[in-house]
Design a protein around this motif. Structure first.
Motif, mmCIF file in Angstrom:
data_model
loop_
_atom_site.group_PDB
_atom_site.id
_atom_site.type_symbol
_atom_site.label_atom_id
_atom_site.label_comp_id
_atom_site.label_asym_id
_atom_site.label_seq_id
_atom_site.Cartn_x
_atom_site.Cartn_y
_atom_site.Cartn_z
ATOM 1 N N ASP A 25 0.834 -1.195 0.000
ATOM 2 C CA ASP A 25 0.000 0.000 0.000
ATOM 3 C C ASP A 25 0.874 1.254 0.000
ATOM 4 O O ASP A 25 0.614 2.204 -0.744
ATOM 5 C CB ASP A 25 -0.915 -0.011 1.219
ATOM 6 N N GLU A 26 1.921 1.249 0.811
ATOM 7 C CA GLU A 26 2.785 2.426 0.919
ATOM 8 C C GLU A 26 3.740 2.555 -0.257
ATOM 9 O O GLU A 26 3.927 3.644 -0.798
ATOM 10 C CB GLU A 26 3.575 2.363 2.234
ATOM 11 N N HIS A 27 4.348 1.439 -0.686
ATOM 12 C CA HIS A 27 5.437 1.504 -1.666
ATOM 13 C C HIS A 27 5.072 0.937 -3.032
ATOM 14 O O HIS A 27 5.930 0.810 -3.897
ATOM 15 C CB HIS A 27 6.675 0.804 -1.096
ATOM 16 N N ARG A 28 3.817 0.535 -3.207
ATOM 17 C CA ARG A 28 3.194 0.276 -4.503
ATOM 18 C C ARG A 28 3.575 -1.034 -5.164
ATOM 19 O O ARG A 28 2.714 -1.750 -5.645
ATOM 20 C CB ARG A 28 3.466 1.438 -5.468
ATOM 21 N N VAL A 29 4.865 -1.374 -5.271
ATOM 22 C CA VAL A 29 5.260 -2.577 -6.001
ATOM 23 C C VAL A 29 6.564 -3.098 -5.419
ATOM 24 O O VAL A 29 7.450 -2.325 -5.061
ATOM 25 C CB VAL A 29 5.400 -2.290 -7.514
ATOM 26 N N MET A 30 6.660 -4.426 -5.311
ATOM 27 C CA MET A 30 7.877 -5.081 -4.839
ATOM 28 C C MET A 30 8.066 -6.376 -5.616
ATOM 29 O O MET A 30 7.098 -7.034 -6.005
ATOM 30 C CB MET A 30 7.784 -5.421 -3.344
ATOM 31 N N ASN A 120 12.482 1.630 -4.160
ATOM 32 C CA ASN A 120 12.106 0.727 -3.079
ATOM 33 C C ASN A 120 13.280 -0.125 -2.615
ATOM 34 O O ASN A 120 13.383 -0.463 -1.431
ATOM 35 C CB ASN A 120 10.950 -0.172 -3.518
ATOM 36 N N GLU A 121 14.181 -0.462 -3.542
ATOM 37 C CA GLU A 121 15.342 -1.267 -3.184
ATOM 38 C C GLU A 121 16.196 -0.561 -2.136
ATOM 39 O O GLU A 121 16.771 -1.213 -1.250
ATOM 40 C CB GLU A 121 16.173 -1.566 -4.436
ATOM 41 N N PHE A 122 16.262 0.743 -2.208
ATOM 42 C CA PHE A 122 17.018 1.514 -1.223
ATOM 43 C C PHE A 122 16.485 1.240 0.188
ATOM 44 O O PHE A 122 17.240 0.906 1.111
ATOM 45 C CB PHE A 122 16.906 3.007 -1.547
ATOM 46 N N GLY A 123 15.180 1.365 0.364
ATOM 47 C CA GLY A 123 14.578 1.120 1.667
ATOM 48 C C GLY A 123 14.662 -0.339 2.085
ATOM 49 O O GLY A 123 14.862 -0.644 3.262
ATOM 50 N N VAL A 124 14.524 -1.247 1.118
ATOM 51 C CA VAL A 124 14.613 -2.672 1.429
ATOM 52 C C VAL A 124 15.997 -3.002 1.989
ATOM 53 O O VAL A 124 16.129 -3.747 2.973
ATOM 54 C CB VAL A 124 14.317 -3.527 0.184
ATOM 55 N N ARG A 125 17.039 -2.448 1.382
ATOM 56 C CA ARG A 125 18.392 -2.734 1.871
ATOM 57 C C ARG A 125 18.602 -2.186 3.276
ATOM 58 O O ARG A 125 19.247 -2.838 4.118
ATOM 59 C CB ARG A 125 19.434 -2.157 0.902
ATOM 60 N N LEU A 126 18.091 -1.003 3.553
ATOM 61 C CA LEU A 126 18.211 -0.468 4.910
ATOM 62 C C LEU A 126 17.440 -1.339 5.902
ATOM 63 O O LEU A 126 17.941 -1.654 6.988
ATOM 64 C CB LEU A 126 17.695 0.966 4.958
ATOM 65 N N ALA A 127 16.213 -1.711 5.544
ATOM 66 C CA ALA A 127 15.409 -2.530 6.443
ATOM 67 C C ALA A 127 16.066 -3.889 6.678
ATOM 68 O O ALA A 127 16.072 -4.403 7.803
ATOM 69 C CB ALA A 127 14.003 -2.711 5.870
ATOM 70 N N HIS A 128 16.632 -4.473 5.636
ATOM 71 C CA HIS A 128 17.285 -5.774 5.760
ATOM 72 C C HIS A 128 18.521 -5.674 6.645
ATOM 73 O O HIS A 128 18.796 -6.576 7.463
ATOM 74 C CB HIS A 128 17.654 -6.300 4.377
ATOM 75 N N TRP A 141 10.148 5.086 7.060
ATOM 76 C CA TRP A 141 10.372 4.876 5.626
ATOM 77 C C TRP A 141 9.105 5.280 4.901
ATOM 78 O O TRP A 141 8.147 4.543 4.853
ATOM 79 C CB TRP A 141 10.739 3.429 5.345
ATOM 80 N N TRP A 142 9.129 6.481 4.356
ATOM 81 C CA TRP A 142 7.971 7.023 3.663
ATOM 82 C C TRP A 142 8.198 7.017 2.159
ATOM 83 O O TRP A 142 9.284 7.311 1.665
ATOM 84 C CB TRP A 142 7.705 8.465 4.105
ATOM 85 N N SER A 143 7.141 6.714 1.433
ATOM 86 C CA SER A 143 7.159 6.785 -0.023
ATOM 87 C C SER A 143 7.115 8.244 -0.483
ATOM 88 O O SER A 143 6.902 9.167 0.312
ATOM 89 C CB SER A 143 5.944 6.049 -0.591
ATOM 90 N N GLU A 144 7.274 8.427 -1.779
ATOM 91 C CA GLU A 144 7.137 9.773 -2.364
ATOM 92 C C GLU A 144 5.778 10.376 -2.027
ATOM 93 O O GLU A 144 5.671 11.544 -1.648
ATOM 94 C CB GLU A 144 7.297 9.699 -3.880
ATOM 95 N N ARG A 145 4.744 9.552 -2.132
ATOM 96 C CA ARG A 145 3.379 10.036 -1.885
ATOM 97 C C ARG A 145 3.231 10.565 -0.459
ATOM 98 O O ARG A 145 2.722 11.668 -0.244
ATOM 99 C CB ARG A 145 2.404 8.884 -2.140
ATOM 100 N N THR A 146 3.677 9.786 0.520
ATOM 101 C CA THR A 146 3.533 10.204 1.912
ATOM 102 C C THR A 146 4.449 11.377 2.233
ATOM 103 O O THR A 146 4.032 12.349 2.872
ATOM 104 C CB THR A 146 3.830 9.023 2.855
#
Length: 290
Positions: A25-30, A120-128, A141-146
């Motif tokens: 919902d927040e980051h649209r596609v993974m 999204n990969e940027f945030g995924v790497r930080l979260a991982h 971790w906010w998307s462009e929209r938020t």
């Protein structure tokens, strides 16, 4: 399935399922790999659960054929029922079948998809990295929209807060795919300067670039123009949680907590404050699908 019938399988949704739906919902596609690193212990476990959510209409997926045969990995998005669930959870209007389909079609156009997945990969790497190391945390971790809805004056590709030890720094991401001129990239810094001048956060702007040559060329231009906001650069192949970042104001490559960062002042346009107090734990406040 009607909106009402959605209630029949709520009891079958796990906390992890809800986390997957919230992520999309927040980051649209993974991709499957990205969702695995975020939420699952193995690729097989992830694949099995995503297929189950697909059959419930909570998720949908698409992929492109490879030149020469085969296909690229699946890209996962909310299905119509997942979009209804997210809307109900977050309090925004339920999409119609047509508006949801049109949203996915716009997202799936290849140039936009590549940029969104790399962002999204940027945030995924930080979260991982935070999953593997208890001394660090991706606190926001906010998307462009938020981010755009919360900060008003800027339009970053993403925004977040990164905590390492006792230090919490913010960042604004500009994910570059090499399609814009370097002067165009630098011109984006004016909006961040305006935000900071109005009392908003003065967070480093992170230019994440496709290769080392483009990074070197951008650094040359940055040193020549000396922007008034903190800027750091790294390339897509690097680990954003590591000592990756080059800045004109810091010697050598440093981690995110080595970059200058200010959470700003208590102003109406600064979401870091609640009732006059700095509050970096405030959850996302989403404006609705877009």
């Amino acid at each position: 399935m009607s909106h009402l019938n959605l209630l029949t399988f709520y009891a079958h949704l796990t906390d992890r399922d809800r986390a997957v739906l919230s992520t999309l919902d927040e980051h649209r596609v993974m991709t499957t790999d990205q969702l695995t690193r975020l939420h699952f212990p193995s690729t097989r476990t992830c694949q099995n659960r995503l297929r189950a959510l697909l059959h419930l209409g909570l998720l949908d997926r698409f992929r492109y054929a490879r030149t020469g045969g085969g296909a690229y990995p699946w890209n996962w998005v909310l299905g119509l029922h997942g979009a209804w669930y997210a809307a109900g959870t977050n309090g925004y209007p339920l999409p119609t079948q047509r508006t949801h389909r049109d949203r996915i079609l716009r997202l799936s156009t290849y140039p936009r998809l590549r940029h969104q997945l790399m962002t999204n990969e940027f945030g995924v790497r930080l979260a991982h990295a935070a999953h593997r190391d208890s001394t660090v945390r991706l606190q926001r971790w906010w998307s462009e929209r938020t981010a755009t809805s919360r900060f008003l004056r800027i339009r970053p590709d993403a925004h977040g807060l990164w905590t390492a030890g006792a230090s919490t720094v913010g960042w604004f991401l500009e994910c570059d795919m090499g399609t814009e001129s370097l002067p165009t990239l630098i011109a984006k810094l004016d909006a961040y300067r305006t935000l900071a001048a109005a009392g908003g956060p003065a967070y480093p702007v992170l230019f994440w670039l496709p290769n080392a040559q483009r990074e070197a060329n951008l650094q040359t231009l940055l040193r020549r123009q000396r922007p008034e906001v903190a800027v750091a650069t790294a390339v897509h192949d690097s680990d954003p949680a590591g000592r990756t970042w080059t800045s004109a104001t810091v010697e050598g490559r440093v981690g995110l907590v080595g970059l200058p960062s200010s959470h700003g002042l208590d102003t109406a346009a600064n979401p870091n404050y609640t009732d006059g107090h700095l509050d970096l734990t405030r959850p996302d406040s989403r404006p609705g699908p877009g």
